[in-house]
Design a protein around this motif. Structure first.
Motif, short mmCIF file in Angstrom:
data_model
loop_
_atom_site.label_atom_id
_atom_site.label_comp_id
_atom_site.label_asym_id
_atom_site.label_seq_id
_atom_site.Cartn_x
_atom_site.Cartn_y
_atom_site.Cartn_z
N SER A 97 0.81 -1.22 0.00
CA SER A 97 0.00 0.00 0.00
C SER A 97 0.84 1.26 0.00
CB SER A 97 -0.90 0.01 1.24
OG SER A 97 -0.12 0.24 2.40
N GLY A 98 2.14 1.14 0.19
CA GLY A 98 2.98 2.32 0.13
C GLY A 98 3.62 2.69 1.45
N GLU A 99 3.27 2.02 2.54
CA GLU A 99 3.91 2.30 3.82
C GLU A 99 5.26 1.60 3.81
OE1 GLU A 99 1.33 1.12 6.96
OE2 GLU A 99 -0.42 2.00 6.01
N LYS A 100 6.35 2.36 3.98
CA LYS A 100 7.69 1.82 3.78
C LYS A 100 8.40 1.68 5.11
CE LYS A 100 7.99 4.20 -0.64
NZ LYS A 100 8.69 5.24 -1.38
N PRO A 101 8.54 0.47 5.65
CA PRO A 101 9.28 0.32 6.90
C PRO A 101 10.71 0.80 6.76
CG PRO A 101 8.06 -1.68 6.34
CD PRO A 101 7.99 -0.76 5.15
N VAL A 102 11.15 1.50 7.75
CA VAL A 102 12.51 2.04 7.80
C VAL A 102 12.80 2.87 6.56
CG1 VAL A 102 14.84 1.41 8.56
CG2 VAL A 102 13.02 -0.22 8.81
N ALA A 103 11.78 3.59 6.06
CA ALA A 103 11.94 4.31 4.79
C ALA A 103 12.73 5.58 4.94
CB ALA A 103 10.57 4.62 4.20
N LEU A 219 17.12 -4.95 5.89
CA LEU A 219 17.37 -3.52 6.08
C LEU A 219 17.83 -2.87 4.79
CD1 LEU A 219 19.13 -3.53 9.58
CD2 LEU A 219 16.94 -2.44 9.01
N LEU A 220 18.65 -3.56 4.01
CA LEU A 220 19.08 -3.00 2.73
C LEU A 220 17.91 -2.88 1.77
CD1 LEU A 220 22.46 -4.92 2.27
CD2 LEU A 220 22.16 -2.51 2.88
N GLU A 221 16.97 -3.83 1.83
CA GLU A 221 15.79 -3.74 0.97
C GLU A 221 14.88 -2.59 1.41
OE1 GLU A 221 14.25 -7.66 1.33
OE2 GLU A 221 15.38 -8.43 -0.39
N GLN A 222 14.75 -2.38 2.72
CA GLN A 222 13.95 -1.26 3.20
C GLN A 222 14.59 0.07 2.79
OE1 GLN A 222 10.94 -2.15 4.44
NE2 GLN A 222 11.87 -4.12 3.90
N LEU A 233 28.14 2.01 6.35
CA LEU A 233 28.31 0.89 7.26
C LEU A 233 27.90 1.26 8.69
CD1 LEU A 233 29.27 -2.00 7.73
CD2 LEU A 233 31.57 -1.11 8.08
N SER A 234 28.23 2.44 9.13
CA SER A 234 27.89 2.85 10.49
C SER A 234 26.38 2.92 10.68
CB SER A 234 28.54 4.19 10.82
OG SER A 234 28.12 5.18 9.90
N ALA A 235 25.67 3.44 9.67
CA ALA A 235 24.21 3.52 9.76
C ALA A 235 23.59 2.13 9.74
CB ALA A 235 23.66 4.38 8.62
N LEU A 236 24.13 1.24 8.91
CA LEU A 236 23.62 -0.12 8.86
C LEU A 236 23.85 -0.83 10.20
CD1 LEU A 236 22.43 -2.52 7.32
CD2 LEU A 236 24.71 -2.99 6.41
N ALA A 241 21.61 -3.07 15.27
CA ALA A 241 21.52 -3.10 16.73
C ALA A 241 20.09 -2.86 17.18
CB ALA A 241 22.46 -2.06 17.33
N ARG A 242 19.37 -1.96 16.50
CA ARG A 242 17.99 -1.67 16.87
C ARG A 242 17.06 -2.83 16.55
NH1 ARG A 242 18.72 4.38 15.11
NH2 ARG A 242 18.92 5.32 17.16
N GLN A 243 17.50 -3.72 15.66
CA GLN A 243 16.71 -4.91 15.36
C GLN A 243 17.13 -6.11 16.20
OE1 GLN A 243 14.02 -5.10 13.57
NE2 GLN A 243 14.12 -2.97 12.88
#
Length: 727
Positions: A97-103, A219-222, A233-236, A241-243
């Motif tokens: 529907s367009g809601e993008k997790p971790v968008a 996460l890369l797909e989101q 890399l630092s953001a990934l 860690a949050r997951q």
């Protein structure tokens, strides 16, 4: 949906980034490229940056092909599936529907300064294959997946989607690695964890390597859904860690070892800059060699340039590199040609005026030209196309939507040289291909260029023959592409080719509202209908479409589009379409929720929307009448590919215009608003615009303060190593 800010932490020694060489993946092939790219200790000659990059890419592609051949059942990323059951099905529907997790998790760095670079090595370009419709999974595969889902207490209705995402052998793969369920779009890690616990029992642990890999890819797909082609890399690591992934470094290393992602180092311009800031070069570079002085003592090595370490999915990383290579080839294929226009081109430019003449002169002497401007500025590429065809050149214009093609053909007075980008790439429209597989043309003008994602842009550029001229034209203020990348914006920032800004006035009844990107115009936002709640917004919208606009302007409901920020919510496209259907075309929805006469939005591929109307249905599927012809949607794809289309999101509507537009901004839409969104939505109506809003001061604030969401890409870095900056 939670948002996580991008981090700009420096890479630490001992982390995966230590194993990578600038611009090359960290695996055996990458290491080999690193060894081949630098001078060895025995004095063998050092390769140039361009040669080292070429060799590294060749080795990397050989590694990829070898890995693919070793896998009997390649795993395809699930990015186009949905469902209707609880839990997992609801999540699948949310993404569809367009809601993008971790968008909006990761932000991209600021554009880098201009920097000249050497000419790249030219290479033959492969012929891109047209995207094929996905094959339905075999019945026995679906049945096997259904059994596994039942054992894991997951909705069995997800079986076709899971089987399509995982391919042959999906049953065994899912039992062995339950977290592969994350490859189905819409499934979140906590839902895959529940499925894994039901299947594995006590063997299910938070530190399971399989979970770490699956979450990394997820996460890369989101991030790709949010428009990024790679992540720092630092953001990934922060997102992992949050997951709940205990060791982000090990997770990334494992993902790289499996070939599910690639890692790159992009060098930064300033020696003192931190990794994560604006990049300037991506060519492989070995550390400066120390030179011996006359005394035999080594001099101090030059200060090493800082780098940012990026991780990306293979498909987008390779598409971005291919796009950079192709653009460099297009730019340099006309390098021997004098930048002074020929007599014929100069005569045509002299007959024009203003920015039209400037555009003609730029195209005469350059392989790649960028043109910016609004709707009225389309007259300039139309004039260019007429000039090029008058000079005997094979010139074609490509638009992103059938409506865009219709409007541009009206400017030209002919439909022959105007195609759609999907039709051009698929070979169903346009000039066809020559003996070498390249498009049989001399000049290609791409309209609405901000809508080019990195994969479609790479396919377009790879299809052009040597010596062809490419013009990318569009309004940089509109929303960007639905897919990963920001090709047009990256090219504008890189300044590697001439840029022509239109000076054609853009008059019309909407000019003041369309120019709301100017904060000084925000006082005009008082125009519109204020509402107190979502229910009132829906009621007012239906009244405008069905009664007020037809009565006051003579615009029938079928010529009015409703635009709202999202699909969900109390005044999203689902609710608005249900209310509009009840008023304009009531019916039982006998054909998968649709009736003859329903307006629909058909998505033949992710990120692409084609307006149409339901004609009927039979055993073959749902029959639609679309602008580019009749379409039959197989019944198994109706749920994921067809929606009611009286109300659209701004991303679905971009590239098309209607006689009238009604923009709905309920109170819960405040966080979704931005200047590009408002600019895009308010510009979809040709004759009339109504604004139904309950966001109060959020609307002027969005116009004045909220710019486009940043995207992390590598294209500017790659271009600066191959294309000299334009003067």
């Amino acid at each position: 949906m939670s948002t996580e800010p991008e981090t700009t932490e420096s890479a630490e020694p001992g982390k995966p980034e230590d194993a990578v060489r600038s611009g090359t993946p960290t695996d055996g092939a990458g290491a080999g490229a690193a060894e081949a790219g630098g001078a060895d200790a025995e004095g063998s000659p050092q390769l140039s940056e361009a040669e080292a990059e070429l060799l590294a890419q060749k080795l990397e592609r050989e590694r990829i092909e070898q890995r693919k051949a070793e896998k009997k059942g390649p795993i395809a990323s699930g990015t186009k599936l949905s469902g209707q059951a609880a839990d997992l099905l609801a999540a699948v529907r949310a993404v569809e529907s367009g809601e993008k997790p971790v968008a909006a998790v990761f932000a991209e760095p600021r554009p880098a300064p201009r920097r000249p670079a050497p000419e790249p090595v030219r290479r033959p370009q492969p012929v891109p294959a047209a995207p094929a419709a996905p094959d339905a999974p075999a019945p026995h595969t679906v049945d096997g997946v259904r059994r596994v889902l039942a054992d894991g207490s997951a909705p069995e209705a997800l079986a076709p989607q899971v089987a399509a995402a995982l391919g042959e052998g999906a049953e065994d793969l899912l039992r062995e690695d339950p977290w592969q369920l994350l490859r189905v779009a819409g499934v979140r890690p906590e839902q895959a964890d529940g499925f894994a616990r039901a299947l594995l029992g006590a063997e299910c642990r938070p530190d399971d390597e399989r979970r770490a890999r699956a979450v990394t890819v997820w996460l890369l797909e989101q991030a790709a859904l949010a428009g990024h082609t790679a992540l720092e890399l630092s953001a990934l690591a922060t997102a992992l860690a949050r997951q709940g992934v205990p060791d982000a470094d090990t997770a990334v290393q494992s993902t790289l070892a499996e070939g599910d992602a690639l890692v790159f180092q992009d060098a930064l311009d300033e020696p003192g800059a931190r990794p994560g800031t604006a990049p300037s070069a991506a060519a492989p570079s070995a550390p400066p060699a120390a030179a011996d002085d006359a005394e035999g003592e080594p001099e101090d090595a030059e200060e090493e340039r800082p780098v940012r370490v990026l991780v990306g999915l293979e498909r987008y990383a390779l598409a971005e590199e291919s796009l950079a290579d192709g653009l460099a080839r297009i730019v340099n294929s006309l390098a021997p040609v004098s930048t002074e226009p020929s007599a014929e081109w100069e005569a045509a430019a002299a007959a024009a005026s203003g920015s039209t003449a400037e555009l003609i002169r730029a195209v005469a002497g350059h392989g790649l030209v960028l043109h910016t401007g609004g709707e009225a500025a389309r007259a300039e590429p139309a004039a260019l196309l007429t000039v090029a065809r008058g000079l005997g050149l094979r010139a074609v214009a490509a638009c992103h939507t059938p409506d865009g093609r219709r409007r541009f053909a009206a400017l030209l007075g002919a439909e022959d040289p105007v195609v759609t980008v999907p039709g051009l790439l698929a070979g169903t429209e346009g000039p066809g291909r020559d003996a070498e597989g390249a498009l049989d043309l001399d000049v290609l003008v791409v309209l609405d260029a901000p809508q080019l994602d990195v994969e479609s842009a790479a396919m377009v550029v790879e299809s052009l023959p040597d010596g062809a001229r490419l013009v990318l034209s569009g309004d940089p203020a509109v929303l960007g592409s639905a897919g990963p990348g920001r090709v047009f914006a990256d090219l504008l920032a890189a300044r590697t080719c001439p840029q022509v800004a239109s000076r054609t006035p853009d008059p019309g009844p909407l000019v003041d509202l369309v120019q709301l990107a100017d904060p000084d115009a925000r006082d005009q936002l008082a125009e519109g209908a204020g509402v107190r709640g979502a229910g009132e917004a829906v009621h007012r919208t239906v009244q405008l479409v069905a009664d007020s606009v037809p009565r006051a302007l003579g615009v029938p409901p079928e010529d009015t589009v409703v635009i709202t920020p999202g699909h969900g919510g109390a005044a999203g496209t689902r609710v608005l379409n249900a209310a509009l259907k009840e008023r304009l075309n009531p019916g039982p929805g006998r054909f998968g929720g649709f009736d003859p006469g329903d307006r629909v939005a058909y998505s033949p591929a992710p990120g692409r929307t084609v307006p149409g109307q339901v004609v009927g249905a039979d055993a073959e599927g749902l029959h639609l009448s679309c602008a580019d012809g009749a379409v039959v949607v197989p019944k198994e794809r109706v749920e994921q590919a067809v929606r009611h289309g009286w109300a659209l999101t701004a991303h679905q509507a971009v590239g098309s215009r209607w006689p009238a537009a009604v923009v709905v901004l309920p109170g819960d839409a405040a966080q979704a608003l931005s200047r590009p969104w408002v600019y895009t939505a308010f510009g979809r109506g040709e004759r009339h615009l109504s604004v139904v809003h309950g966001v109060e001061q959020a609307l002027p604030r969005a116009v004045a303060e909220v710019t486009a969401k940043p995207r992390t890409t590598r294209l500017p870095v790659l271009l600066r190593t191959q294309v000299p900056a334009a003067q």
